[in-house]
Design a protein around this motif. Structure first.
Motif, PDB file in Angstrom:
ATOM      1  N   SER A 126      32.048  32.411  34.465  1.00 47.65           N
ATOM      2  CA  SER A 126      32.389  33.833  35.754  1.00 47.65           C
ATOM      3  C   SER A 126      31.884  34.998  35.446  1.00 47.65           C
ATOM      4  CB  SER A 126      33.519  33.846  35.765  1.00 47.65           C
ATOM      5  OG  SER A 126      34.502  34.596  35.551  1.00 47.65           O
ATOM      6  N   ARG A 127      31.766  35.374  34.121  1.00 50.39           N
ATOM      7  CA  ARG A 127      32.052  36.820  33.321  1.00 50.39           C
ATOM      8  C   ARG A 127      30.253  37.179  33.726  1.00 50.39           C
ATOM      9  NH1 ARG A 127      35.571  35.164  27.906  1.00 50.39           N
ATOM     10  NH2 ARG A 127      33.196  33.738  27.413  1.00 50.39           N
ATOM     11  N   ILE A 128      30.601  38.726  33.933  1.00 45.52           N
ATOM     12  CA  ILE A 128      29.175  39.124  34.220  1.00 45.52           C
ATOM     13  C   ILE A 128      28.923  39.960  33.063  1.00 45.52           C
ATOM     14  CG2 ILE A 128      27.997  40.849  35.895  1.00 45.52           C
ATOM     15  CD1 ILE A 128      28.799  38.309  37.474  1.00 45.52           C
ATOM     16  N   ARG A 129      27.626  39.769  32.369  1.00 41.29           N
ATOM     17  CA  ARG A 129      27.070  40.595  31.189  1.00 41.29           C
ATOM     18  C   ARG A 129      25.864  41.437  31.288  1.00 41.29           C
ATOM     19  NH1 ARG A 129      32.257  40.680  30.898  1.00 41.29           N
ATOM     20  NH2 ARG A 129      33.355  40.070  29.416  1.00 41.29           N
ATOM     21  N   ALA A 130      25.198  42.222  30.531  1.00 43.03           N
ATOM     22  CA  ALA A 130      23.823  42.430  30.189  1.00 43.03           C
ATOM     23  C   ALA A 130      23.251  40.928  30.321  1.00 43.03           C
ATOM     24  CB  ALA A 130      23.853  43.029  28.702  1.00 43.03           C
ATOM     25  N   GLY A 131      21.963  41.940  30.640  1.00 41.95           N
ATOM     26  CA  GLY A 131      20.423  41.273  30.579  1.00 41.95           C
ATOM     27  C   GLY A 131      19.456  40.886  30.095  1.00 41.95           C
ATOM     28  N   VAL A 132      19.665  41.647  29.200  1.00 48.26           N
ATOM     29  CA  VAL A 132      18.670  42.243  27.860  1.00 48.26           C
ATOM     30  C   VAL A 132      17.975  41.327  27.149  1.00 48.26           C
ATOM     31  CG1 VAL A 132      17.039  44.352  27.425  1.00 48.26           C
ATOM     32  CG2 VAL A 132      18.237  44.544  29.102  1.00 48.26           C
ATOM     33  N   LEU A 133      16.990  40.468  26.594  1.00 52.55           N
ATOM     34  CA  LEU A 133      16.952  40.046  25.356  1.00 52.55           C
ATOM     35  C   LEU A 133      16.067  40.502  24.757  1.00 52.55           C
ATOM     36  CD1 LEU A 133      17.643  36.153  26.780  1.00 52.55           C
ATOM     37  CD2 LEU A 133      19.509  37.971  26.353  1.00 52.55           C
ATOM     38  N   GLU A 134      16.313  40.234  23.024  1.00 56.81           N
ATOM     39  CA  GLU A 134      15.514  40.240  22.007  1.00 56.81           C
ATOM     40  C   GLU A 134      14.415  40.166  22.522  1.00 56.81           C
ATOM     41  OE1 GLU A 134      18.352  43.794  19.823  1.00 56.81           O
ATOM     42  OE2 GLU A 134      17.458  41.963  18.570  1.00 56.81           O
ATOM     43  N   GLN A 135      12.955  40.012  21.705  1.00 56.34           N
ATOM     44  CA  GLN A 135      12.052  38.806  20.930  1.00 56.34           C
ATOM     45  C   GLN A 135      13.224  37.714  20.024  1.00 56.34           C
ATOM     46  OE1 GLN A 135       8.438  39.393  20.777  1.00 56.34           O
ATOM     47  NE2 GLN A 135       8.335  38.449  19.451  1.00 56.34           N
ATOM     48  N   GLY A 136      13.428  38.227  19.701  1.00 56.14           N
ATOM     49  CA  GLY A 136      15.067  37.251  18.420  1.00 56.14           C
ATOM     50  C   GLY A 136      15.393  36.542  18.950  1.00 56.14           C
ATOM     51  N   LEU A 137      15.950  36.902  19.649  1.00 55.55           N
ATOM     52  CA  LEU A 137      17.197  36.030  20.430  1.00 55.55           C
ATOM     53  C   LEU A 137      16.248  35.327  21.568  1.00 55.55           C
ATOM     54  CD1 LEU A 137      19.998  35.048  21.915  1.00 55.55           C
ATOM     55  CD2 LEU A 137      19.922  37.209  23.859  1.00 55.55           C
ATOM     56  N   CYS A 138      15.338  35.441  22.174  1.00 58.48           N
ATOM     57  CA  CYS A 138      14.876  34.575  22.742  1.00 58.48           C
ATOM     58  C   CYS A 138      14.113  33.339  22.089  1.00 58.48           C
ATOM     59  CB  CYS A 138      13.256  35.266  24.009  1.00 58.48           C
ATOM     60  SG  CYS A 138      13.435  36.052  24.545  1.00 58.48           S
ATOM     61  N   ASP A 139      13.632  33.867  20.537  1.00 57.47           N
ATOM     62  CA  ASP A 139      12.868  33.186  19.999  1.00 57.47           C
ATOM     63  C   ASP A 139      14.173  32.015  19.338  1.00 57.47           C
ATOM     64  OD1 ASP A 139      10.767  34.057  19.993  1.00 57.47           O
ATOM     65  OD2 ASP A 139      10.542  35.310  18.320  1.00 57.47           O
ATOM     66  N   ILE A 140      15.166  32.459  18.786  1.00 54.90           N
ATOM     67  CA  ILE A 140      16.502  31.043  19.035  1.00 54.90           C
ATOM     68  C   ILE A 140      16.899  30.757  19.498  1.00 54.90           C
ATOM     69  CG2 ILE A 140      19.341  31.486  17.991  1.00 54.90           C
ATOM     70  CD1 ILE A 140      19.020  34.339  17.090  1.00 54.90           C
ATOM     71  N   LEU A 141      17.326  31.234  21.351  1.00 58.45           N
ATOM     72  CA  LEU A 141      17.260  29.961  22.314  1.00 58.45           C
ATOM     73  C   LEU A 141      16.477  29.016  22.545  1.00 58.45           C
ATOM     74  CD1 LEU A 141      18.209  32.832  24.939  1.00 58.45           C
ATOM     75  CD2 LEU A 141      19.851  31.160  23.316  1.00 58.45           C
ATOM     76  N   ARG A 142      14.871  28.915  21.977  1.00 63.81           N
ATOM     77  CA  ARG A 142      13.637  28.895  21.731  1.00 63.81           C
ATOM     78  C   ARG A 142      14.216  27.078  20.727  1.00 63.81           C
ATOM     79  NH1 ARG A 142       9.760  33.130  22.905  1.00 63.81           N
ATOM     80  NH2 ARG A 142       9.945  33.596  25.443  1.00 63.81           N
ATOM     81  N   GLU A 143      13.905  27.914  20.299  1.00 58.76           N
ATOM     82  CA  GLU A 143      14.612  26.912  18.292  1.00 58.76           C
ATOM     83  C   GLU A 143      15.875  25.945  18.536  1.00 58.76           C
ATOM     84  OE1 GLU A 143      16.915  27.682  13.927  1.00 58.76           O
ATOM     85  OE2 GLU A 143      15.763  28.923  14.691  1.00 58.76           O
ATOM     86  N   ALA A 144      15.997  27.194  19.507  1.00 59.38           N
ATOM     87  CA  ALA A 144      17.363  26.087  19.839  1.00 59.38           C
ATOM     88  C   ALA A 144      17.804  24.606  21.050  1.00 59.38           C
ATOM     89  CB  ALA A 144      19.420  26.664  19.846  1.00 59.38           C
TER      90      ALA A 144
ATOM     91  N   ALA B  13      20.488  47.876  25.345  1.00 59.23           N
ATOM     92  CA  ALA B  13      21.202  46.447  25.003  1.00 59.23           C
ATOM     93  C   ALA B  13      21.054  45.938  24.387  1.00 59.23           C
ATOM     94  CB  ALA B  13      20.152  46.055  26.235  1.00 59.23           C
ATOM     95  N   LYS B  14      21.985  46.606  23.366  1.00 61.00           N
ATOM     96  CA  LYS B  14      22.278  45.351  22.233  1.00 61.00           C
ATOM     97  C   LYS B  14      23.448  44.594  21.527  1.00 61.00           C
ATOM     98  CE  LYS B  14      19.058  47.127  20.433  1.00 61.00           C
ATOM     99  NZ  LYS B  14      17.529  46.284  20.737  1.00 61.00           N
ATOM    100  N   GLY B  15      24.502  44.364  22.604  1.00 59.68           N
ATOM    101  CA  GLY B  15      25.796  43.716  21.935  1.00 59.68           C
ATOM    102  C   GLY B  15      25.719  42.264  21.698  1.00 59.68           C
ATOM    103  N   LEU B  16      24.529  41.818  23.285  1.00 60.39           N
ATOM    104  CA  LEU B  16      24.043  40.177  22.747  1.00 60.39           C
ATOM    105  C   LEU B  16      23.624  40.162  21.917  1.00 60.39           C
ATOM    106  CD1 LEU B  16      24.743  37.475  24.117  1.00 60.39           C
ATOM    107  CD2 LEU B  16      22.567  38.215  25.555  1.00 60.39           C
ATOM    108  N   ASN B  17      22.817  40.587  21.738  1.00 58.24           N
ATOM    109  CA  ASN B  17      21.193  40.931  20.703  1.00 58.24           C
ATOM    110  C   ASN B  17      22.097  40.905  19.318  1.00 58.24           C
ATOM    111  OD1 ASN B  17      19.546  40.173  23.316  1.00 58.24           O
ATOM    112  ND2 ASN B  17      19.798  42.846  22.840  1.00 58.24           N
ATOM    113  N   LEU B  18      22.885  41.879  19.629  1.00 64.36           N
ATOM    114  CA  LEU B  18      23.446  41.358  17.498  1.00 64.36           C
ATOM    115  C   LEU B  18      24.436  40.432  17.686  1.00 64.36           C
ATOM    116  CD1 LEU B  18      23.178  44.086  15.552  1.00 64.36           C
ATOM    117  CD2 LEU B  18      25.265  45.065  16.468  1.00 64.36           C
ATOM    118  N   ALA B  19      24.893  40.100  18.558  1.00 60.90           N
ATOM    119  CA  ALA B  19      26.127  39.079  18.112  1.00 60.90           C
ATOM    120  C   ALA B  19      24.995  37.395  18.237  1.00 60.90           C
ATOM    121  CB  ALA B  19      26.540  38.595  19.474  1.00 60.90           C
ATOM    122  N   ALA B  20      23.319  37.858  18.595  1.00 62.41           N
ATOM    123  CA  ALA B  20      22.947  36.735  18.663  1.00 62.41           C
ATOM    124  C   ALA B  20      22.364  36.914  16.943  1.00 62.41           C
ATOM    125  CB  ALA B  20      21.401  36.616  19.072  1.00 62.41           C
TER     126      ALA B  20
END
Length: 388
Positions: free
Chosen positions: A41-59, A295-302
């Motif tokens: 239910s948590r509403i958070r940011a939604g801008v994903l760097e290309q690096g994060l997109c690549d990791i999600l695809r890899e996973a 928009a670096k919070g989630l991307n930096l965690a990734a």
């Protein structure tokens, strides 16, 4: 019970780390303080760097993102009478993806469910023991029963208020923090975005951001004093103020509507060093927080998860050096991303206590950005994400 890696924190970084490790044959378990419904239910940011997109695809969790996400090839920055379009694709050859963090979390849960990955929700009283020894373990309470997990390593993905960072002794841990004298009032509305790219607007009345979740769901923000409360702002007052802070050609086409979520977030920059101690390894907000500008919070965690997953996989494969280097490797990127978020915040927000000099410097910086391909390239490189 025993697992090779105990991951504390079941947000997107903890879930992604678990998925990457389990796909590599490493036995990982996740402990999450909240319920699954609360996490989703948590509403958070939604801008994903290309690096994060690549990791999600890899996973193996990139299909829905690629089908439903929105590729953004640029962004708009406007301040002090100057408007500049930053063309990510032209300047860097890369783009960003607009795809909500909640959707990322859904995809990760679905993938972990398919492989029956263990996740303990509503794990209470989590405590870390013997983290600096050869046999660390984690205790917690679940469904009223005391539990113990023996493990080889502990990944602290449990956020700023979690137990992981505090388990590193004060004599070892050094923290750096800058608290900004304002917050962001954000609303979510079922309205189309004002443009097909994000708009960052600096104004003498304060910063504004026009963002989006999808073609019919928008997220907008206003810089407000820390003394403000969400209930101080009616929807009508929010929209009126947002229009004042946008260039006229955008204010004229802004579609307004009832808010479906409204909140105020304070802004801070925070980094804790080191990001590892003994058998504990920190990732995401447990180690660092950045203001949302850029928009670096989630991307930096990734990127932390990228380094940590590969280091653990390498370690269990016989090479322990990447794990020993994890903190230094991750922190090098953390400081660079934090610098970018800090600089964007300084360039676009009002700092009333700093007077007219800062305003003139901001105007000069935006004007330089508008006329310098090199400056635009530097901003674009940082926005789409520095390489891992």
């Amino acid at each position: 019970m025993r697992h090779q890696v105990c991951i504390i924190g079941g947000g997107p970084s903890g879930l992604l780390l678990s998925l990457l490790l389990r796909r590599a044959g490493i036995d990982a378990v996740v402990l999450e303080r909240r319920s699954r419904s609360y996490v989703l239910s948590r509403i958070r940011a939604g801008v994903l760097e290309q690096g994060l997109c690549d990791i999600l695809r890899e996973a193996g969790v990139g299909a829905r993102m690629d089908a439903e996400g929105f590729v953004h090839d640029g962004t708009i920055i406007t301040a002090h009478g100057t408007t500049v379009h930053i063309d990510f694709k032209k300047l860097t050859g890369k783009s960003v993806m607009i795809y909500g963090q909640t959707e990322v979390t859904h995809d990760l849960y679905d993938a972990l469910d398919r492989i029956d990955a263990p996740i303990f929700h509503e794990a209470e009283d989590v405590a870390i023991h013997d983290a600096n020894g050869d046999a660390p373990y984690v205790t917690f309470t679940h469904d009223g029963k005391n539990q113990r997990i023996e493990c080889d390593y502990i990944a602290g993905c449990d956020g700023f208020h979690g137990v992981s960072r505090r388990s590193i002794p004060d004599a070892v841990r050094r923290e750096f923090e800058h608290v900004y004298p304002f917050g962001w009032l954000g609303i979510l509305s079922e309205t189309p975005p004002v443009t097909d790219e994000l708009v960052y607007s600096g104004h003498e009345r304060g910063f504004a951001l026009c963002s989006m979740r999808n073609a019919n769901l928008s997220r907008h923000y206003l810089q407000v004093p820390l003394t403000d409360q969400p209930e101080d702002w009616s929807d009508e007052a929010f929209w009126a103020e947002l229009k004042l802070r946008l260039p006229p050609h955008l204010a004229e086409v802004l579609v307004t509507g009832p808010s479906i979520e409204k909140s105020i977030a304070p802004l801070r920059s925070f980094i804790s060093e080191p990001m590892s101690w003994g058998r504990i390894f920190l990732a995401g907000d447990a180690a660092h927080i950045v203001p949302p500008t850029g928009a670096k919070g989630l991307n930096l965690a990734a990127s932390d998860v990228y380094y940590l997953s590969r280091a653990l996989i390498s370690h269990f494969g016989g090479d322990g050096q990447p794990l020993r280097d994890y903190s230094a490797t991750a922190l090098a990127r953390v400081w660079k991303a934090s610098r970018f978020s800090w600089s964007m915040t300084r360039m676009l927000h009002e700092f009333p206590s700093e007077g007219d000099f800062l305003a003139k410097m901001q105007a000069a910086e935006v004007d330089y950005l508008a006329h310098s391909p090199a400056a635009q390239t530097a901003l674009a490189e940082n926005y789409v994400g520095l390489p891992y």
